[in-house]
Design a protein around this motif. Structure first.
Motif, short mmCIF file in Angstrom:
data_model
loop_
_atom_site.label_atom_id
_atom_site.label_comp_id
_atom_site.label_asym_id
_atom_site.label_seq_id
_atom_site.Cartn_x
_atom_site.Cartn_y
_atom_site.Cartn_z
N GLY A 49 -46.71 -109.42 -18.05
CA GLY A 49 -45.53 -109.27 -17.19
C GLY A 49 -44.93 -107.88 -17.36
N TYR A 50 -43.98 -107.54 -16.49
CA TYR A 50 -43.26 -106.27 -16.64
C TYR A 50 -42.45 -106.31 -17.93
CZ TYR A 50 -44.06 -105.20 -11.66
OH TYR A 50 -44.61 -104.92 -10.43
N GLY A 51 -42.55 -105.25 -18.73
CA GLY A 51 -41.76 -105.19 -19.96
C GLY A 51 -40.48 -104.41 -19.75
N PRO A 52 -39.60 -104.35 -20.76
CA PRO A 52 -38.38 -103.54 -20.65
C PRO A 52 -38.74 -102.06 -20.42
CG PRO A 52 -38.38 -104.86 -22.68
CD PRO A 52 -39.74 -105.00 -22.07
N VAL A 53 -37.95 -101.37 -19.61
CA VAL A 53 -38.27 -99.99 -19.22
C VAL A 53 -38.41 -99.08 -20.44
CG1 VAL A 53 -37.50 -97.96 -17.92
CG2 VAL A 53 -37.18 -100.26 -16.97
N ALA A 54 -37.51 -99.20 -21.40
CA ALA A 54 -37.54 -98.31 -22.58
C ALA A 54 -38.57 -98.75 -23.61
CB ALA A 54 -36.16 -98.26 -23.22
N GLY A 55 -39.19 -99.90 -23.42
CA GLY A 55 -40.14 -100.43 -24.40
C GLY A 55 -39.59 -101.70 -25.02
N GLY A 82 -43.29 -94.61 -23.41
CA GLY A 82 -43.79 -94.46 -22.04
C GLY A 82 -45.28 -94.17 -22.05
N PRO A 83 -45.88 -94.05 -20.85
CA PRO A 83 -47.33 -93.85 -20.74
C PRO A 83 -47.75 -92.41 -21.06
CG PRO A 83 -46.35 -93.95 -18.57
CD PRO A 83 -45.23 -94.17 -19.54
N GLY A 84 -47.64 -92.05 -22.32
CA GLY A 84 -47.96 -90.69 -22.77
C GLY A 84 -46.69 -89.87 -22.87
N THR A 85 -46.77 -88.77 -23.64
CA THR A 85 -45.59 -87.91 -23.74
C THR A 85 -45.44 -87.05 -22.49
OG1 THR A 85 -46.84 -86.23 -24.89
CG2 THR A 85 -45.65 -87.78 -26.24
N LYS A 86 -46.55 -86.84 -21.76
CA LYS A 86 -46.49 -85.97 -20.58
C LYS A 86 -45.42 -86.45 -19.59
CE LYS A 86 -50.53 -83.71 -19.25
NZ LYS A 86 -51.83 -83.67 -18.56
N PRO A 87 -45.46 -87.72 -19.15
CA PRO A 87 -44.40 -88.16 -18.23
C PRO A 87 -43.01 -88.17 -18.87
CG PRO A 87 -45.91 -89.98 -18.72
CD PRO A 87 -46.51 -88.75 -19.32
N ASP A 250 -30.25 -92.40 -20.92
CA ASP A 250 -30.06 -93.26 -19.75
C ASP A 250 -30.65 -92.63 -18.49
OD1 ASP A 250 -28.83 -95.02 -21.39
OD2 ASP A 250 -26.78 -94.64 -20.68
N ARG A 251 -30.52 -91.29 -18.40
CA ARG A 251 -31.09 -90.62 -17.21
C ARG A 251 -32.61 -90.71 -17.24
NH1 ARG A 251 -28.71 -85.08 -17.44
NH2 ARG A 251 -27.05 -85.87 -18.76
N ALA A 256 -37.69 -93.28 -15.44
CA ALA A 256 -38.83 -94.14 -15.81
C ALA A 256 -38.84 -95.39 -14.92
CB ALA A 256 -38.73 -94.53 -17.28
N SER A 257 -37.69 -95.96 -14.69
CA SER A 257 -37.64 -97.22 -13.94
C SER A 257 -38.11 -97.02 -12.50
CB SER A 257 -36.23 -97.81 -13.96
OG SER A 257 -35.38 -97.05 -13.11
N ASP A 258 -37.96 -95.79 -12.00
CA ASP A 258 -38.39 -95.52 -10.62
C ASP A 258 -39.77 -94.89 -10.54
OD1 ASP A 258 -36.25 -96.46 -9.06
OD2 ASP A 258 -35.03 -94.76 -9.70
#
Ligand SMILES: Cc1ncc(COP(=O)(O)O)c(C=O)c1O
Length: 419
Positions: A49-55, A82-87, A250-251, A256-258
């Motif tokens: 399932g979708y997890g929390p945005v921050a992990g 997140g999916p790598g440090t790059k993003p 938060d920003r 990340a959420s979008d």
């Protein structure tokens, strides 16, 4: 396309066509997959399932513990995975304002990221002794120049330890950087993805700006380099405690959420395990830093014996030679700047990343050589490299080192001392 990714594809095509190219243009830490990682990945498949945005709370707790064990006390709420440090680095650029100072040279994606965020990158040379942190005088001058042009420098990105130089800034330099950041109200973005690759295993000798300027330093790190799971895309960011750090986090979480929603569930499970640093991870890190050190040192010895200047590598798996002293013999072969240097090295069978791709001066005869691709092509070779008392004596590594030495000797007309 990122030049390193493009060169990686070129190398694959040339090798498939039978060209025995020595590929040093891609910063992939080639190490075998840890068995515990495979198990966590399989177990983590349940997290569909979708997890929390921050992990997940569990992974953020483990990442916070990882920082705390490195003298940076951290609460889980300060962590975003997140999916790598790059993003994550891209989101930090999008979430902050002002011009951005980058060390010259620096990892090739910072510059484009700053541009995608609609901001201006200001390059500042690194000092003689180490890379990853701009020289403090250069930083002060860049801020003054920006100010007199009616602009504002908002942030400085540092890489500790550094890609491309394979060194890390000494504590005194980090303190001076933080003094300038405090005086000029800069955000410090400290990319510490190579934190666990210090060759002598003494990562306690490394000072993070988060220890010196905690309210204005964001740290990013990940598993792509130290644990060689770049394809699994696992990264983490630590934001400062306090209202400004919370606002920035938060920003980034909103972006990340979008954009990517969350770290993939199975990867969240792997990250929770890896950042808890169980025994197999600690053993792997100890073995891999020995290997990184042995091979980077051997390549360093070859390039310096060939006449190049090169900082002694102390972390990661790169060397960054400067062939200025060989300008004349190289010019005879057509190498007069960074781009043509990379071309003549390719003709000599050596694929490197030209310095200008890292923001370095085009006219300088500098390039990055990633040494980790020499460790081997399959699991047997990689395990042998990790286990060997002297990995540079293994036939498959020795063969690549010999070809680097021969390629350089052909170009420079000098026969290097054998390491
Ligand atoms: C300095 C530096 N930062 C960040 C990255 C990107 O790492 P990730 O795989 O976590 O996106 C790299 C990868 O080459 C790197 O060298």
């Amino acid at each position: 396309m990122s030049p390193n990714l493009a060169l990686h594809e070129l190398a694959a095509a040339r090798r498939a066509a039978g060209d025995p190219l020595v590929h040093m243009a891609f910063g992939e830490a080639r190490l075998p997959l840890l068995p515990g990682f495979r198990r966590r990945l399989v177990d983590g498949a349940e997290r569909a399932g979708y997890g929390p945005v921050a992990g997940s709370p569990a992974v953020r707790r483990e990442v916070a513990g990882w920082f705390a064990r490195r003298r940076v006390p951290t609460d889980s709420d300060q962590i975003v995975v997140g999916p790598g440090t790059k993003p994550l680095l891209m989101a930090i650029q999008l979430a902050t304002a002002g011009d951005v100072v980058l060390p010259r040279p620096a990892w090739n994606s910072y510059g484009p990221q700053v541009g995608y965020a609609g901001k201006r990158a200001v390059r500042v040379d690194i000092p003689e002794e180490s890379g990853g942190v701009p020289s403090p005088d250069g930083l002060r001058a860049a801020i003054a120049d920006a100010r007199s042009a009616g602009r504002r420098v908002g942030a400085v990105v540092v890489t500790i330890p550094d890609n491309p130089t394979g060194t890390f800034a000494p504590p005194a330099l980090v303190r001076e950087l933080c003094e300038v950041a405090e005086a000029e109200d800069l955000l410090v973005v400290s990319d510490e993805i190579y934190r666990d690759t210090v060759h002598d295993g003494r990562s306690d000798t490394l000072l993070s700006p988060a220890e010196v300027a905690p309210t204005r330093t964001v740290v990013t790190t990940g598993l792509s380099k130290s644990l060689a799971v770049g394809g699994w895309r696992i990264g983490a960011a630590r934001f400062p405690a306090g209202p400004e750090g919370e606002e920035l986090r938060d920003r980034v979480v909103a972006i990340a959420s979008d954009v990517w929603t969350a770290l993939a569930g199975p990867m969240d499970a792997v990250a929770e395990y890896a950042f808890s640093e169980p025994a197999e991870v600690r053993r792997r890190l100890a073995a891999s830093v020995r290997l990184h050190g042995a091979v980077a040192t051997a390549v360093h010895d070859i390039v310096t014996s060939a006449g190049a200047a090169c900082r002694t590598p102390t972390a990661a798996f790169y060397v960054y030679p400067d062939f200025e002293a060989l300008r004349e013999p190289l010019a005879d072969r057509g190498a007069t700047d960074s781009a043509s240097l990379a071309e003549v090295l390719l003709d000599a069978g050596l694929l490197v990343l030209a310095g200008h791709h890292l923001g370095d001066h085009r006219g300088a005869l500098r390039c990055k050589m990633a040494t980790s691709l020499l460790y081997g092509e399959d699991d047997d070779e990689l395990h042998a490299a990790l286990d060997a008392p002297d990995p540079t004596a293994l036939p498959h590594i020795r063969d690549s080192l010999d070809r680097i030495e021969e390629g350089l000797a052909r170009l420079t007309g000098r026969v290097g001392a054998r390491v």
